[in-house]
Scaffold this active site. Structure first.
Site, PDB file in Angstrom:
ATOM      1  N   ASP A  13      16.942 -50.976 -33.576  1.00  0.00           N
ATOM      2  CA  ASP A  13      17.672 -50.263 -32.539  1.00  0.00           C
ATOM      3  C   ASP A  13      16.665 -50.002 -31.403  1.00  0.00           C
ATOM      4  OD1 ASP A  13      19.511 -48.386 -31.276  1.00  0.00           O
ATOM      5  OD2 ASP A  13      18.155 -46.841 -32.063  1.00  0.00           O
ATOM      6  N   ASP A  15      16.958 -47.271 -28.285  1.00  0.00           N
ATOM      7  CA  ASP A  15      16.763 -45.873 -27.886  1.00  0.00           C
ATOM      8  C   ASP A  15      16.667 -44.949 -29.109  1.00  0.00           C
ATOM      9  OD1 ASP A  15      16.999 -46.910 -25.323  1.00  0.00           O
ATOM     10  OD2 ASP A  15      19.145 -46.480 -25.220  1.00  0.00           O
TER      11      ASP A  15
END
Ligand SMILES: [Mg+2]
Ligand SMILES: [Zn+2]
Length: 193
Positions: A13, A15
């Protein structure tokens, strides 16, 4: 080392996992990497592990920023890593709104399917690393090992939901480097077995 089906793949991922999640990052200046991100990614690169980024960016559908903005943010990320000799093999982004009910927005596995169409990925040798419940849920849906990093703003919520829903999680890591070290150990174990 040539990358084929025997190559492990990690879907990171963005952020809250690679960089501080300050919500709807619109410019390269707003993207601030965690102190261990470069080291963690480089460890994967050096071990011959494929490194992908899978990121929900509903700010696109909301009109907060454009695809060009996302590309310049990702170029900035590449540049930052490149200064230390690390790299990301590819980026996958869901540009849709949650209400669009698309197949690519995590926890749906669309981005992993897109990556699998482009690279010879063995899902049995793949991992998802993220800071949210949806990242671990994605791993479960796509039948990969899921790792939660406690570096995002909704870590407590993620842990609570994992427990409440009995979601399988391979590792809960304090930081990205801990997660990557867990993966390196797991990959080595699989090679020996
Ligand atoms: Mg995140
Ligand atoms: Zn989507």
């Amino acid at each position: 080392m040539s990358k084929d089906q025997n190559t492990a793949t990690v879907f990171f991922d963005r952020d809250g996992t690679l960089n501080h999640d300050t919500s709807y990052i619109k410019t390269p200046e707003e993207l601030v990497l965690f102190p261990d991100t470069l080291t963690a990614i480089k460890l994967c690169n050096d071990a011959g592990i494929r490194v992908m980024v899978v990121s929900n960016q509903s700010g696109l559908a909301r009109g907060y920023f454009s695809l060009t903005d996302v590309e310049s943010i990702h170029q900035y990320l590449r540049d930052q890593l490149g200064e230390g000799g690390a790299w990301i093999d590819d980026f996958f982004v869901c540009p849709h709104h949650p209400d669009d009910a698309c197949w690519c927005r995590k926890p749906n596995p669309g981005m992993i399917e897109q990556a699998s169409a482009r690279y010879p990925i063995s899902l049995a040798k793949s991992y998802v690393v993220g800071d949210k419940y949806i990242d671990v849920e994605l791993a479960a849906k796509a039948k990969l090992k899921g790792l939660l990093v406690k570096t995002g703003p909704s870590c407590e919520e993620a842990l609570r939901m994992i427990q409440a829903n009995h979601l399988p999680v391979a590792c809960v890591a304090e930081c990205l480097l801990d997660a990557v070290n867990w993966i390196l150990h797991d990959v080595k174990g699989a090679e020996v077995a």
